[in-house]
Scaffold this motif. Structure first.
Motif, mmCIF file in Angstrom:
data_model
loop_
_atom_site.group_PDB
_atom_site.id
_atom_site.type_symbol
_atom_site.label_atom_id
_atom_site.label_comp_id
_atom_site.label_asym_id
_atom_site.label_seq_id
_atom_site.Cartn_x
_atom_site.Cartn_y
_atom_site.Cartn_z
ATOM 1 N N ARG A 104 0.831 -1.214 0.000
ATOM 2 C CA ARG A 104 0.000 0.000 0.000
ATOM 3 C C ARG A 104 0.861 1.258 0.000
ATOM 4 O O ARG A 104 0.520 2.255 -0.646
ATOM 5 N N ILE A 105 1.978 1.228 0.722
ATOM 6 C CA ILE A 105 2.859 2.398 0.744
ATOM 7 C C ILE A 105 3.443 2.649 -0.645
ATOM 8 O O ILE A 105 3.570 3.809 -1.083
ATOM 9 N N VAL A 106 3.802 1.589 -1.359
ATOM 10 C CA VAL A 106 4.311 1.740 -2.728
ATOM 11 C C VAL A 106 3.260 2.397 -3.611
ATOM 12 O O VAL A 106 3.545 3.363 -4.341
ATOM 13 N N ILE A 107 2.034 1.889 -3.558
ATOM 14 C CA ILE A 107 0.962 2.445 -4.383
ATOM 15 C C ILE A 107 0.649 3.874 -3.970
ATOM 16 O O ILE A 107 0.403 4.745 -4.824
ATOM 17 N N LEU A 108 0.652 4.159 -2.675
ATOM 18 C CA LEU A 108 0.397 5.512 -2.197
ATOM 19 C C LEU A 108 1.433 6.488 -2.739
ATOM 20 O O LEU A 108 1.091 7.603 -3.167
ATOM 21 N N THR A 109 2.695 6.076 -2.746
ATOM 22 C CA THR A 109 3.762 6.936 -3.269
ATOM 23 C C THR A 109 3.520 7.267 -4.743
ATOM 24 O O THR A 109 3.623 8.434 -5.155
ATOM 25 N N LEU A 110 3.204 6.255 -5.542
ATOM 26 C CA LEU A 110 2.951 6.477 -6.960
ATOM 27 C C LEU A 110 1.714 7.348 -7.167
ATOM 28 O O LEU A 110 1.701 8.222 -8.046
ATOM 29 N N ALA A 111 0.687 7.113 -6.368
ATOM 30 C CA ALA A 111 -0.543 7.916 -6.497
ATOM 31 C C ALA A 111 -0.273 9.386 -6.204
ATOM 32 O O ALA A 111 -0.793 10.274 -6.894
ATOM 33 N N CYS A 112 0.535 9.664 -5.192
ATOM 34 C CA CYS A 112 0.825 11.052 -4.840
ATOM 35 C C CYS A 112 1.686 11.731 -5.900
ATOM 36 O O CYS A 112 1.567 12.947 -6.127
ATOM 37 N N LEU A 113 2.553 10.974 -6.577
ATOM 38 C CA LEU A 113 3.345 11.564 -7.659
ATOM 39 C C LEU A 113 2.463 12.024 -8.820
ATOM 40 O O LEU A 113 2.856 12.918 -9.578
ATOM 41 N N THR A 114 1.279 11.428 -8.958
ATOM 42 C CA THR A 114 0.343 11.867 -10.002
ATOM 43 C C THR A 114 -0.032 13.325 -9.811
ATOM 44 O O THR A 114 -0.275 14.052 -10.777
ATOM 45 N N ILE A 115 -0.081 13.779 -8.569
ATOM 46 C CA ILE A 115 -0.431 15.169 -8.272
ATOM 47 C C ILE A 115 0.590 16.114 -8.893
ATOM 48 O O ILE A 115 0.232 17.135 -9.504
ATOM 49 N N LEU A 116 1.864 15.764 -8.760
ATOM 50 C CA LEU A 116 2.921 16.598 -9.340
ATOM 51 C C LEU A 116 2.856 16.589 -10.862
ATOM 52 O O LEU A 116 2.994 17.635 -11.513
ATOM 53 N N ALA A 117 2.629 15.408 -11.449
ATOM 54 C CA ALA A 117 2.533 15.314 -12.908
ATOM 55 C C ALA A 117 1.355 16.132 -13.433
ATOM 56 O O ALA A 117 1.464 16.802 -14.473
ATOM 57 N N LEU A 118 0.224 16.091 -12.720
ATOM 58 C CA LEU A 118 -0.944 16.853 -13.168
ATOM 59 C C LEU A 118 -0.713 18.352 -13.048
ATOM 60 O O LEU A 118 -1.168 19.129 -13.899
ATOM 61 N N ALA A 119 -0.026 18.782 -11.997
ATOM 62 C CA ALA A 119 0.279 20.208 -11.854
ATOM 63 C C ALA A 119 1.082 20.706 -13.053
ATOM 64 O O ALA A 119 0.798 21.776 -13.618
ATOM 65 N N GLU A 120 2.090 19.935 -13.453
ATOM 66 C CA GLU A 120 2.905 20.327 -14.604
ATOM 67 C C GLU A 120 2.088 20.292 -15.889
ATOM 68 O O GLU A 120 2.237 21.173 -16.754
ATOM 69 N N LEU A 121 1.231 19.294 -16.025
ATOM 70 C CA LEU A 121 0.372 19.226 -17.215
ATOM 71 C C LEU A 121 -0.535 20.437 -17.293
ATOM 72 O O LEU A 121 -0.706 21.041 -18.357
ATOM 73 N N GLY A 122 -1.142 20.811 -16.166
ATOM 74 C CA GLY A 122 -2.016 21.981 -16.152
ATOM 75 C C GLY A 122 -1.268 23.266 -16.439
ATOM 76 O O GLY A 122 -1.775 24.162 -17.120
ATOM 77 N N ARG A 123 -0.033 23.378 -15.930
ATOM 78 C CA ARG A 123 0.769 24.575 -16.198
ATOM 79 C C ARG A 123 1.027 24.733 -17.686
ATOM 80 O O ARG A 123 0.941 25.846 -18.228
ATOM 81 N N THR A 156 -2.193 3.765 -10.123
ATOM 82 C CA THR A 156 -0.936 3.787 -10.870
ATOM 83 C C THR A 156 -1.182 4.057 -12.351
ATOM 84 O O THR A 156 -0.357 4.681 -13.017
ATOM 85 N N VAL A 157 -2.332 3.595 -12.864
ATOM 86 C CA VAL A 157 -2.690 3.933 -14.249
ATOM 87 C C VAL A 157 -2.816 5.439 -14.396
ATOM 88 O O VAL A 157 -2.392 6.027 -15.396
ATOM 89 N N GLY A 158 -3.405 6.083 -13.376
ATOM 90 C CA GLY A 158 -3.546 7.537 -13.414
ATOM 91 C C GLY A 158 -2.206 8.239 -13.516
ATOM 92 O O GLY A 158 -2.068 9.237 -14.240
ATOM 93 N N LEU A 159 -1.186 7.743 -12.799
ATOM 94 C CA LEU A 159 0.144 8.359 -12.866
ATOM 95 C C LEU A 159 0.715 8.266 -14.268
ATOM 96 O O LEU A 159 1.104 9.285 -14.872
ATOM 97 N N TRP A 160 0.800 7.043 -14.820
ATOM 98 C CA TRP A 160 1.450 6.870 -16.119
ATOM 99 C C TRP A 160 0.634 7.499 -17.244
ATOM 100 O O TRP A 160 1.218 8.019 -18.209
ATOM 101 N N ALA A 161 -0.700 7.467 -17.122
ATOM 102 C CA ALA A 161 -1.527 8.107 -18.150
ATOM 103 C C ALA A 161 -1.330 9.617 -18.137
ATOM 104 O O ALA A 161 -1.247 10.257 -19.198
ATOM 105 N N THR A 162 -1.253 10.205 -16.949
ATOM 106 C CA THR A 162 -1.021 11.652 -16.857
ATOM 107 C C THR A 162 0.347 12.011 -17.439
ATOM 108 O O THR A 162 0.495 13.014 -18.154
ATOM 109 N N CYS A 163 1.352 11.194 -17.134
ATOM 110 C CA CYS A 163 2.686 11.433 -17.708
ATOM 111 C C CYS A 163 2.663 11.293 -19.224
ATOM 112 O O CYS A 163 3.335 12.047 -19.943
ATOM 113 N N ALA A 164 1.883 10.329 -19.735
ATOM 114 C CA ALA A 164 1.788 10.141 -21.185
ATOM 115 C C ALA A 164 1.118 11.338 -21.851
ATOM 116 O O ALA A 164 1.552 11.785 -22.926
ATOM 117 N N VAL A 165 0.074 11.880 -21.237
ATOM 118 C CA VAL A 165 -0.575 13.072 -21.790
ATOM 119 C C VAL A 165 0.374 14.264 -21.729
ATOM 120 O O VAL A 165 0.401 15.108 -22.644
#
Length: 519
Positions: A104-123, A156-165
């Motif tokens: 769960r900690i591994v998945i939580l870490t990846l999920a939280c990184l999605t927040i950073l990726a989305l911030a950059e995407l929105g910028r 985790t799909v959300g992280l990699w999909a956001t990075c792909a976009v």
């Protein structure tokens, strides 16, 4: 050199990541030491087997293997650290509750990184303000929050999909730069290797390339071909036994496809062969919320007016995911979570669009000052109403997940009141009595919704009913009248000895009914 405003943006985005992780972290022990999410055992057992034996074949293809390998690697590191300090190691005979916590900690870490990726995407796609607001919306999103502290594949799909976009935006801006296509191919491959429908995120990358204006069409075509070859290559590198063990892979995937197409549980099925209406209804009610949905519509209009090409790129993945997932009879709203970051960016863009419209660009200094304050108030109001519901619901999810589980009380009562050698049948998500006491004859039966299970009840003395299934039938009462009536009629003929209800204040978890069966 990064400007001060850019540095401030990244500091704020990183702060959102840290806050989201710290706030969610206590919930990784939810339901401890019992099973939590019903799908977690697939990931934990597969990763544990890989780490313990060194056999890279997970022998389960319901999900791709990327997450298995990531978690297995952490298990190996945890085992090595324990051995260095003279501990008992971390790879015993079978997975323990602590293995669930680490996963769960591994998945939580990846999920939280999605927040950073989305911030950059929105910028990049809209404005730094929109990027930060989108990141805040994702940090507070109820579905994202509740699944981020479970050992499941959806976040985790959300992280990699956001990075792909995000890579698709790089391609749109520089359509002939090869490294952009390489990054996109890696992210798309990772998305598909986290959950198979994640491969649909290749669509925004292709659209970004086609909608761009390259200086050299030949270089663009060459790079696009490299991207199309790299996507399956990365997928196979991270899920190699889809090819090496193709027969079992195809057998399991075919069975999974049939289950989704024909139905597997009345509580998770559409009354028709498709589930578009159910997904749309649950998305705005349980996932996005009213105001983010309203501002999302405004955001789509803003992109159509100001940046329609990028709007198409951003919308293509969640739309393709919805059209694909909704074509099946079975529906789980978590299947759409990979597209949620893109949808929340539309919501943030809607708030930003209203703000920029009121702020204006050409007014005189005095009038502009009034507009600035009006725009600031509008931005604050839009952010507040958009965040209020998700923050409230997510906070409640985390609070409940941090409470003791009702199954502890159920287990203790069974030990104190049910005679040894009794024959006990138990539904899913009830306490695993057989793991704690070996003087009972325990049979996990799945769910009483299935008539073949009810017909076997004369073989048992007691039944443990889990409301996680019973109440799910009741909540989706439409079209399930027969199942509800069957449940009620059966239980009315038995003796209910005890009820253990999660009140959300002192404890949480599924309500358990201890039933003495009459024969």
């Amino acid at each position: 050199m990064i400007s001060r405003s850019r540095a401030a943006f990244y500091i704020l985005a990183a702060l959102l990541v840290v806050v989201a992780f710290v706030v969610r972290y206590p919930a990784v022990w939810y339901s401890y030491p019992f099973s939590g999410h019903p799908d977690e055992h697939h990931m934990v057992n597969a990763a544990f087997g890989i780490a313990r034996t060194g056999d890279l074949n997970p022998h389960i293809y319901k999900y791709p293997s990327l997450n298995f390998y990531l978690i297995a690697g952490v298990y190996r590191i945890r085992h090595a650290v324990s051995a260095i300090f003279g501990g008992p190691g971390f790879l015993g005979e079978q997975a323990s509750p602590d293995h669930y916590v680490v996963a769960r900690i591994v998945i939580l870490t990846l999920a939280c990184l999605t927040i950073l990726a989305l911030a950059e995407l929105g910028r990049r796609m809209a404005h730094p303000v929109a990027g930060l607001l989108a990141a805040a919306l994702l940090a507070a999103n109820p579905i994202q929050t509740s699944l981020s502290f479970t050992a499941t594949v959806d976040t985790t799909v959300g992280l990699w999909a956001t990075c792909a976009v995000l890579a698709a935006v790089w391609i749109y801006e520089e359509p002939t730069r090869l490294r952009n296509y390489i990054a996109a191919g890696i992210f798309v491959g990772f998305a598909g290797a986290s959950k198979y429908p994640g491969c649909l995120v290749a669509l925004p990358v292709i659209l970004a390339s086609l909608l761009s204006r390259p200086r050299s069409r030949r270089a663009q075509i060459r790079n696009l071909c490299i991207f199309l070859l790299l996507c399956p290559a990365v997928f196979l590198a991270t899920t190699p036994f889809a090819a090496l063990d193709f027969h079992n892979f195809w057998t399991q995937m075919s069975a999974e496809g049939r289950a989704y197409a024909t139905g597997q549980d009345p509580t998770t099925e559409s009354p028709t062969g498709i589930s578009y209406v159910q997904y749309a209804d649950e998305m705005w009610k349980k996932c996005l919320g009213v105001w983010p949905t309203v501002f999302g519509g405004i955001g789509i209009a803003w992109f159509a007016w100001r940046k329609w090409r990028l709007g198409i790129v951003l919308l293509s993945f969640p739309l393709a995911l919805y059209l694909f997932i909704g074509s099946f009879k079975v529906f789980f709203v978590r299947n759409l979570i990979g597209g949620v970051p893109c949808l929340l960016l539309f919501s943030a863009a809607g708030v930003h669009g209203c703000w920029s419209l009121v702020r204006g660009e050409t007014a005189s200094f005095a009038f502009r000052s009034v507009r600035w304050w009006a725009a600031a108030l509008l931005l604050a109001a839009g952010a507040t109403v958009s965040l209020y519901w998700p923050v409230t619901v997510s906070r409640d999810h985390i609070r409940r997940a941090s409470l003791p589980d009702t199954r502890n009380s159920t287990l203790e009562w069974i030990r104190a009141n049910i005679p040894a050698n009794s024959r006990i049948a138990r539904e899913m998500e009830t306490p695993p009595i057989e793991l704690y006491y070996n003087d009972y004859q325990v049979a996990p039966i799945g769910t009483l919704v299935r008539p073949d299970q009810r017909s076997l009840m004369n073989q048992y003395d007691y039944l443990i009913v889990g409301s996680s299934l019973y109440e799910r039938v009741r909540r989706r009462a439409r079209g399930l009248e027969r199942e509800i009536r069957s449940y009620d009629e059966f239980l009315s003929k038995q003796t209910i000895l005890a009820k253990f209800l999660g009140d959300g204040v002192n404890n949480t978890g599924p309500a358990n009914l201890v039933v003495q069966l009459r024969h």
